[in-house]
Write a protein that holds these residues in place. Sequence first.
Motif, PDB file in Angstrom:
ATOM      1  N   ARG A 163       0.841  -1.199   0.000  1.00  0.00           N
ATOM      2  CA  ARG A 163       0.000   0.000   0.000  1.00  0.00           C
ATOM      3  C   ARG A 163       0.872   1.243   0.000  1.00  0.00           C
ATOM      4  O   ARG A 163       1.814   1.333   0.763  1.00  0.00           O
ATOM      5  N   MET A 164       0.511   2.175  -0.854  1.00  0.00           N
ATOM      6  CA  MET A 164       1.274   3.412  -0.948  1.00  0.00           C
ATOM      7  C   MET A 164       0.542   4.525  -0.216  1.00  0.00           C
ATOM      8  O   MET A 164      -0.665   4.679  -0.341  1.00  0.00           O
TER       9      MET A 164
ATOM     10  N   LYS B 227       7.975   9.406 -12.917  1.00  0.00           N
ATOM     11  CA  LYS B 227       8.454  10.082 -14.126  1.00  0.00           C
ATOM     12  C   LYS B 227       7.987   9.362 -15.386  1.00  0.00           C
ATOM     13  O   LYS B 227       7.646   9.988 -16.384  1.00  0.00           O
ATOM     14  N   ARG B 228       7.956   8.028 -15.336  1.00  0.00           N
ATOM     15  CA  ARG B 228       7.470   7.257 -16.495  1.00  0.00           C
ATOM     16  C   ARG B 228       5.954   7.376 -16.649  1.00  0.00           C
ATOM     17  O   ARG B 228       5.432   7.306 -17.756  1.00  0.00           O
ATOM     18  N   SER B 229       5.237   7.532 -15.527  1.00  0.00           N
ATOM     19  CA  SER B 229       3.770   7.541 -15.556  1.00  0.00           C
ATOM     20  C   SER B 229       3.173   8.879 -15.949  1.00  0.00           C
ATOM     21  O   SER B 229       2.042   8.934 -16.422  1.00  0.00           O
TER      22      SER B 229
ATOM     23  N   ARG C  53      -3.661   6.703  -8.832  1.00  0.00           N
ATOM     24  CA  ARG C  53      -3.795   5.563  -9.752  1.00  0.00           C
ATOM     25  C   ARG C  53      -2.940   4.396  -9.245  1.00  0.00           C
ATOM     26  O   ARG C  53      -3.387   3.248  -9.230  1.00  0.00           O
ATOM     27  N   ARG C  54      -1.714   4.672  -8.783  1.00  0.00           N
ATOM     28  CA  ARG C  54      -0.851   3.619  -8.266  1.00  0.00           C
ATOM     29  C   ARG C  54      -1.431   2.992  -7.000  1.00  0.00           C
ATOM     30  O   ARG C  54      -1.283   1.794  -6.775  1.00  0.00           O
TER      31      ARG C  54
ATOM     32  N   ILE D  45       1.458  -3.778  -8.189  1.00  0.00           N
ATOM     33  CA  ILE D  45       2.732  -3.213  -8.648  1.00  0.00           C
ATOM     34  C   ILE D  45       3.606  -3.016  -7.428  1.00  0.00           C
ATOM     35  O   ILE D  45       3.264  -2.292  -6.507  1.00  0.00           O
ATOM     36  N   ARG D  46       4.727  -3.692  -7.408  1.00  0.00           N
ATOM     37  CA  ARG D  46       5.632  -3.660  -6.254  1.00  0.00           C
ATOM     38  C   ARG D  46       6.876  -2.861  -6.599  1.00  0.00           C
ATOM     39  O   ARG D  46       7.368  -2.917  -7.713  1.00  0.00           O
ATOM     40  N   TYR D  47       7.369  -2.166  -5.601  1.00  0.00           N
ATOM     41  CA  TYR D  47       8.619  -1.443  -5.732  1.00  0.00           C
ATOM     42  C   TYR D  47       9.650  -2.203  -4.920  1.00  0.00           C
ATOM     43  O   TYR D  47       9.889  -1.910  -3.767  1.00  0.00           O
TER      44      TYR D  47
END
Length: 125
Positions: A9-10, A88-90, A113-114, A120-122
């Motif tokens: 979770r972000m 930056k990519r998004s 959105r993330r 999606i894991r960092y």
Amino acid sequence: MSAISSRGRMHFTVFAETFDADVMCRLLDCVAGHFMHKVSRVLDGHFAHRSRKVRAWLADHPDRIEAHFLTSYSPELNPYKLVNADLKRSLPPHHGARDQDQLAAETRRCFHRRQRQPHIRYTLE
């Protein structure tokens, strides 16, 4: 600034002022207040992270946040560098942000959105 839980979770905040010890302490207050358990926080060598004020905050709240400092220069070990690269990519290449407020709004949209994509894991491999 972002924080990622062990479950992916972000949590994030977007701020416009200069990042300094005061901003870092506000972020730590926010993170500590958001969770009911002790939080581990990975910090890099940024001067605000190592400031007396932040170290004093951490010393006053040992039951809320445990800080883990990376070695002096190790971006390859810092998972937040992956978040920044993803941001930056998004961002659309022609996002049309004409000022700081518009850029902050676009950044929030990308992070929201993330948040809806916990798969999606960092992670560092």
